[in-house]
Design a protein around this motif. Sequence first.
Motif, PDB file in Angstrom:
ATOM      1  N   LEU A   5       0.842  -1.197   0.000  1.00  0.00           N
ATOM      2  CA  LEU A   5       0.000   0.000   0.000  1.00  0.00           C
ATOM      3  C   LEU A   5       0.874   1.243   0.000  1.00  0.00           C
ATOM      4  N   GLY A   6       0.750   2.066  -1.033  1.00  0.00           N
ATOM      5  CA  GLY A   6       1.443   3.348  -1.046  1.00  0.00           C
ATOM      6  C   GLY A   6       0.659   4.347  -0.207  1.00  0.00           C
ATOM      7  N   LEU A   7       1.377   5.126   0.602  1.00  0.00           N
ATOM      8  CA  LEU A   7       0.741   6.143   1.448  1.00  0.00           C
ATOM      9  C   LEU A   7       1.356   7.496   1.096  1.00  0.00           C
ATOM     10  N   THR A   8       0.518   8.449   0.719  1.00  0.00           N
ATOM     11  CA  THR A   8       1.041   9.741   0.301  1.00  0.00           C
ATOM     12  C   THR A   8       0.132  10.859   0.796  1.00  0.00           C
ATOM     13  N   GLY A   9       0.522  12.078   0.482  1.00  0.00           N
ATOM     14  CA  GLY A   9      -0.251  13.234   0.923  1.00  0.00           C
ATOM     15  C   GLY A   9       0.648  14.454   0.969  1.00  0.00           C
ATOM     16  N   SER A  10       0.065  15.612   0.793  1.00  0.00           N
ATOM     17  CA  SER A  10       0.830  16.849   0.756  1.00  0.00           C
ATOM     18  C   SER A  10       1.311  17.243   2.150  1.00  0.00           C
ATOM     19  N   ILE A  11       2.176  18.234   2.181  1.00  0.00           N
ATOM     20  CA  ILE A  11       2.746  18.732   3.429  1.00  0.00           C
ATOM     21  C   ILE A  11       1.639  19.110   4.423  1.00  0.00           C
ATOM     22  N   LEU A 112       5.978  12.249  -2.337  1.00  0.00           N
ATOM     23  CA  LEU A 112       5.715  12.664  -3.726  1.00  0.00           C
ATOM     24  C   LEU A 112       5.434  11.456  -4.608  1.00  0.00           C
ATOM     25  N   LEU A 113       4.615  10.546  -4.105  1.00  0.00           N
ATOM     26  CA  LEU A 113       4.334   9.299  -4.829  1.00  0.00           C
ATOM     27  C   LEU A 113       3.695   9.572  -6.192  1.00  0.00           C
ATOM     28  N   PHE A 114       2.629  10.358  -6.215  1.00  0.00           N
ATOM     29  CA  PHE A 114       1.953  10.653  -7.481  1.00  0.00           C
ATOM     30  C   PHE A 114       2.818  11.542  -8.373  1.00  0.00           C
ATOM     31  N   VAL A 125      -3.211   2.685  -3.375  1.00  0.00           N
ATOM     32  CA  VAL A 125      -2.616   3.899  -2.813  1.00  0.00           C
ATOM     33  C   VAL A 125      -3.652   4.594  -1.932  1.00  0.00           C
ATOM     34  N   ALA A 126      -3.198   5.036  -0.763  1.00  0.00           N
ATOM     35  CA  ALA A 126      -4.021   5.848   0.135  1.00  0.00           C
ATOM     36  C   ALA A 126      -3.403   7.235   0.226  1.00  0.00           C
ATOM     37  N   THR A 127      -4.228   8.267   0.170  1.00  0.00           N
ATOM     38  CA  THR A 127      -3.734   9.624   0.362  1.00  0.00           C
ATOM     39  C   THR A 127      -4.396  10.224   1.590  1.00  0.00           C
ATOM     40  N   VAL A 128      -3.624  10.988   2.354  1.00  0.00           N
ATOM     41  CA  VAL A 128      -4.174  11.655   3.531  1.00  0.00           C
ATOM     42  C   VAL A 128      -4.599  13.067   3.146  1.00  0.00           C
ATOM     43  N   SER A 129      -5.614  13.574   3.838  1.00  0.00           N
ATOM     44  CA  SER A 129      -6.177  14.861   3.458  1.00  0.00           C
ATOM     45  C   SER A 129      -6.718  15.579   4.689  1.00  0.00           C
ATOM     46  N   HIS A 152       4.748  28.140  -1.075  1.00  0.00           N
ATOM     47  CA  HIS A 152       5.623  27.797  -2.197  1.00  0.00           C
ATOM     48  C   HIS A 152       5.705  26.279  -2.359  1.00  0.00           C
ATOM     49  N   ILE A 153       5.878  25.574  -1.240  1.00  0.00           N
ATOM     50  CA  ILE A 153       5.964  24.108  -1.282  1.00  0.00           C
ATOM     51  C   ILE A 153       4.635  23.506  -1.718  1.00  0.00           C
ATOM     52  N   ARG A 154       3.546  23.982  -1.125  1.00  0.00           N
ATOM     53  CA  ARG A 154       2.226  23.428  -1.460  1.00  0.00           C
ATOM     54  C   ARG A 154       1.891  23.635  -2.933  1.00  0.00           C
ATOM     55  N   ASN A 155       2.283  24.774  -3.473  1.00  0.00           N
ATOM     56  CA  ASN A 155       1.980  25.063  -4.878  1.00  0.00           C
ATOM     57  C   ASN A 155       2.768  24.174  -5.832  1.00  0.00           C
ATOM     58  N   LYS A 156       3.894  23.639  -5.360  1.00  0.00           N
ATOM     59  CA  LYS A 156       4.695  22.743  -6.202  1.00  0.00           C
ATOM     60  C   LYS A 156       4.167  21.315  -6.166  1.00  0.00           C
ATOM     61  N   GLN A 157       3.354  21.001  -5.139  1.00  0.00           N
ATOM     62  CA  GLN A 157       2.825  19.650  -5.010  1.00  0.00           C
ATOM     63  C   GLN A 157       1.514  19.519  -5.778  1.00  0.00           C
ATOM     64  N   MET A 158       1.192  18.278  -6.123  1.00  0.00           N
ATOM     65  CA  MET A 158      -0.057  18.022  -6.836  1.00  0.00           C
ATOM     66  C   MET A 158      -1.243  18.469  -5.974  1.00  0.00           C
ATOM     67  N   PRO A 159      -2.235  19.143  -6.555  1.00  0.00           N
ATOM     68  CA  PRO A 159      -3.401  19.578  -5.771  1.00  0.00           C
ATOM     69  C   PRO A 159      -4.072  18.405  -5.048  1.00  0.00           C
ATOM     70  N   ASP A 160      -4.565  18.690  -3.855  1.00  0.00           N
ATOM     71  CA  ASP A 160      -5.176  17.651  -3.024  1.00  0.00           C
ATOM     72  C   ASP A 160      -6.320  16.951  -3.761  1.00  0.00           C
ATOM     73  N   ALA A 161      -7.127  17.709  -4.500  1.00  0.00           N
ATOM     74  CA  ALA A 161      -8.263  17.115  -5.213  1.00  0.00           C
ATOM     75  C   ALA A 161      -7.798  16.107  -6.258  1.00  0.00           C
TER      76      ALA A 161
END
Length: 201
Positions: A5-11, A112-114, A125-129, A152-161
């Motif tokens: 199981l991949g586990l991911t999610g933004s900062i 940064l799985l996705f 894959v599970a993402t936290v939100s 700045h970091i959040r804008n570089k990551q894939m949008p939560d949606a």
Amino acid sequence: MSFALGLTGSIGMGKSTTAKLFAEQGCAVWDADAAVHRLYAPGGAAVAPMRAAFPEAIIDGAVSREALKRIIIADPLALGRIEQIVHPLVAEDRAEFRTQATADILVFDIPLLFEGGGETQFDAVATVSAPPEVQESRVMERGTMTSAHFHHIRNKQMPDADKHARADYVIVTDTLEHARAQVLRIVTEIREKIRAGMKNA
């Protein structure tokens, strides 16, 4: 038979805490950030190749993340060279964990799985939100960065949606108990799949 199981999610979304909740349920957890720390530590596999490429990044026999940040600021192209050294070593560390772990569910904590296109390597894959205001509040409480740096970091990551749309499971971490209940549901569901697979084998 183990389920990966991949586990991911933004900062600031609560991924580290969620990984611990999976560990509470008897899952084996591999942490990408912890793997990098091992590789950068004295005697770590990244030290020698980093010393060859960026001698100024080695301090007291270890790779200094602060020194790497300065190198990347001075030369943006350096990031690609660093990744060419580190990514294969992280992949080796992950593969070794996968062969040695004995738990029925293996959880791979990868920020940064996705973004890296790595979701195909896992069974699910599970993402936290969490709501944006909760996300920012958590990061600010750490006291390690400014609000501008966080955005700045959040804008570089894939949008939560977008992560929601691509994930098999979404874990909302608004409260610890809510997150724990969702983890328990996911683990139960995966273990039922494993049992069904064994019966059909």
